[in-house]
Design a protein around this motif. Structure first.
Motif, mmCIF file in Angstrom:
data_model
loop_
_atom_site.group_PDB
_atom_site.id
_atom_site.type_symbol
_atom_site.label_atom_id
_atom_site.label_comp_id
_atom_site.label_asym_id
_atom_site.label_seq_id
_atom_site.Cartn_x
_atom_site.Cartn_y
_atom_site.Cartn_z
ATOM 1 N N LEU A 15 -114.907 36.042 -55.607
ATOM 2 C CA LEU A 15 -114.934 37.093 -54.590
ATOM 3 C C LEU A 15 -114.773 36.535 -53.181
ATOM 4 N N ALA A 16 -115.239 35.313 -52.960
ATOM 5 C CA ALA A 16 -115.253 34.735 -51.611
ATOM 6 C C ALA A 16 -113.833 34.390 -51.171
ATOM 7 N N GLY A 17 -113.346 35.079 -50.172
ATOM 8 C CA GLY A 17 -112.008 34.788 -49.696
ATOM 9 C C GLY A 17 -111.461 35.867 -48.788
ATOM 10 N N GLU A 18 -110.221 35.654 -48.381
ATOM 11 C CA GLU A 18 -109.467 36.636 -47.609
ATOM 12 C C GLU A 18 -108.394 37.204 -48.528
ATOM 13 N N PHE A 19 -108.283 38.520 -48.570
ATOM 14 C CA PHE A 19 -107.400 39.198 -49.507
ATOM 15 C C PHE A 19 -106.462 40.151 -48.767
ATOM 16 N N ASP A 127 -113.601 38.567 -70.461
ATOM 17 C CA ASP A 127 -112.604 37.489 -70.556
ATOM 18 C C ASP A 127 -112.448 36.806 -69.197
ATOM 19 N N ASP A 128 -111.254 36.904 -68.597
ATOM 20 C CA ASP A 128 -111.001 36.225 -67.321
ATOM 21 C C ASP A 128 -111.214 37.141 -66.120
ATOM 22 N N TRP A 129 -111.993 38.196 -66.306
ATOM 23 C CA TRP A 129 -112.272 39.143 -65.229
ATOM 24 C C TRP A 129 -113.763 39.445 -65.197
ATOM 25 N N PHE A 130 -114.215 39.903 -64.047
ATOM 26 C CA PHE A 130 -115.508 40.564 -63.931
ATOM 27 C C PHE A 130 -115.240 42.014 -63.540
ATOM 28 N N LYS A 131 -116.009 42.936 -64.110
ATOM 29 C CA LYS A 131 -115.855 44.360 -63.801
ATOM 30 C C LYS A 131 -117.193 44.911 -63.339
ATOM 31 N N ALA A 132 -117.190 45.615 -62.207
ATOM 32 C CA ALA A 132 -118.420 46.150 -61.609
ATOM 33 C C ALA A 132 -118.345 47.662 -61.538
ATOM 34 N N ASP A 133 -119.369 48.322 -62.078
ATOM 35 C CA ASP A 133 -119.445 49.783 -62.084
ATOM 36 C C ASP A 133 -120.777 50.242 -61.509
ATOM 37 N N PRO A 134 -120.813 51.463 -60.936
ATOM 38 C CA PRO A 134 -122.074 51.969 -60.386
ATOM 39 C C PRO A 134 -123.162 52.061 -61.445
ATOM 40 N N GLU A 156 -113.006 45.072 -59.718
ATOM 41 C CA GLU A 156 -112.719 44.060 -60.725
ATOM 42 C C GLU A 156 -112.217 42.840 -59.976
ATOM 43 N N VAL A 157 -112.513 41.656 -60.489
ATOM 44 C CA VAL A 157 -112.068 40.440 -59.812
ATOM 45 C C VAL A 157 -111.749 39.360 -60.823
ATOM 46 N N SER A 158 -110.672 38.617 -60.541
ATOM 47 C CA SER A 158 -110.326 37.415 -61.298
ATOM 48 C C SER A 158 -110.223 36.278 -60.290
ATOM 49 N N ALA A 159 -109.681 35.163 -60.712
ATOM 50 C CA ALA A 159 -109.621 33.997 -59.830
ATOM 51 C C ALA A 159 -108.778 34.248 -58.586
ATOM 52 N N ASP A 160 -107.763 35.120 -58.691
ATOM 53 C CA ASP A 160 -106.878 35.323 -57.534
ATOM 54 C C ASP A 160 -106.565 36.775 -57.214
ATOM 55 N N THR A 161 -107.220 37.717 -57.892
ATOM 56 C CA THR A 161 -106.942 39.138 -57.691
ATOM 57 C C THR A 161 -108.244 39.911 -57.562
ATOM 58 N N PHE A 162 -108.248 40.866 -56.628
ATOM 59 C CA PHE A 162 -109.415 41.731 -56.438
ATOM 60 C C PHE A 162 -108.945 43.172 -56.449
ATOM 61 N N LEU A 163 -109.510 43.983 -57.326
ATOM 62 C CA LEU A 163 -109.199 45.404 -57.399
ATOM 63 C C LEU A 163 -110.377 46.197 -56.856
ATOM 64 N N SER A 164 -110.132 47.022 -55.852
ATOM 65 C CA SER A 164 -111.195 47.840 -55.263
ATOM 66 C C SER A 164 -111.018 49.294 -55.689
ATOM 67 N N TYR A 165 -112.090 49.850 -56.271
ATOM 68 C CA TYR A 165 -112.096 51.257 -56.658
ATOM 69 C C TYR A 165 -112.917 52.103 -55.676
ATOM 70 N N ASP A 166 -113.334 51.507 -54.565
ATOM 71 C CA ASP A 166 -114.168 52.230 -53.599
ATOM 72 C C ASP A 166 -113.444 53.478 -53.105
ATOM 73 N N ARG A 167 -114.169 54.598 -53.111
ATOM 74 C CA ARG A 167 -113.600 55.811 -52.552
ATOM 75 C C ARG A 167 -114.716 56.659 -51.949
ATOM 76 N N GLY A 168 -114.443 57.158 -50.764
ATOM 77 C CA GLY A 168 -115.393 58.032 -50.107
ATOM 78 C C GLY A 168 -115.271 59.441 -50.669
ATOM 79 N N ARG A 190 -105.541 35.353 -50.342
ATOM 80 C CA ARG A 190 -104.745 34.548 -49.404
ATOM 81 C C ARG A 190 -105.438 33.236 -49.059
ATOM 82 N N GLN A 191 -106.769 33.305 -48.929
ATOM 83 C CA GLN A 191 -107.561 32.112 -48.636
ATOM 84 C C GLN A 191 -108.808 32.137 -49.501
ATOM 85 N N ASN A 192 -109.256 30.962 -49.901
ATOM 86 C CA ASN A 192 -110.462 30.840 -50.711
ATOM 87 C C ASN A 192 -111.607 30.342 -49.826
#
Length: 198
Positions: A15-19, A127-134, A156-168, A190-192
């Motif tokens: 998770l730590a990085g610039e995306f 597997d190679d992902w983490f998935k976070a749900d409320p 959801e996050v993998s080594a180089d991809t972050f998927l955001s499901y946040d919605r107001g 982009r950066q780790n």
């Protein structure tokens, strides 16, 4: 399978990085704004566990980042999952830009943060992902400009991809107002910043 500190540290490191979601924004400009997202490790632990300062900005206005928040990670019960807990910054303007300028976080303390009890996620390894749900039966609400705002969190996050499901959403009708209305925002790292973890 019990999740240990090694797995927790891997989650936070990914998770730590610039995306950035530039490819997605170019492909579907009607639905996805081009965003930059920072997850910057805090220079201290919270209750003995790592925490990230998060904020994002429209790529056209990188000098005006918004949605400043802090998220902590810890093992939970049952021991096959992790928990992400969100905090609001009491004075978000004071920390604006700290995602790109981590020196500004050196003066941040727990007194600058407000726990958001309903803003918790359960994180599972897949597997190679983490998935976070409320967490079921919780509502993530916070005050913004004198009004109560509600957000449904998820990622959801993998080594180089972050998927955001946040919605107001509207707190009364739960109608989606902003964010991942047409599916997840898909960010590439982009950066780790993993080397900054304490």
């Amino acid at each position: 399978m019990e999740i240990g500190l090694e797995t927790l540290n891997q989650l936070v490191s990914w998770l730590a990085g610039e995306f950035e979601n530039q490819a997605q924004a170019l492909d579907q400009p009607a639905w996805f704004v081009h965003l930059r997202l920072w997850h910057r490790p805090l220079p201290f632990l919270i209750d003995g566990y790592p925490a990230l300062f998060a904020e994002q900005a429209n790529a056209l206005y990188l000098d005006k980042p918004y949605r400043q928040r802090v998220v902590t990670f810890r093992p939970t019960d049952p021991p096959d999952r992790l928990q992400a807990q969100y905090y609001a910054c009491k004075q978000p303007d004071r920390w604006q830009g700290a995602g790109a300028n981590p020196d500004r976080l050196q003066s941040l303390t727990l007194e600058d943060l407000e726990l958001l009890p309903g803003c918790r996620l359960t994180v599972m390894r897949q597997d190679d992902w983490f998935k976070a749900d409320p967490v079921p039966d919780t509502q993530c609400c916070f005050q913004y400009q004198g009004e109560t705002r509600q957000v449904i969190l998820g990622f959801e996050v993998s080594a180089d991809t972050f998927l955001s499901y946040d919605r107001g959403v509207d707190p009364k009708t739960e109608q989606a107002l902003w964010g991942a209305i047409m599916g997840a925002y898909r960010f590439q790292k982009r950066q780790n910043f993993g080397v900054e973890l304490v």
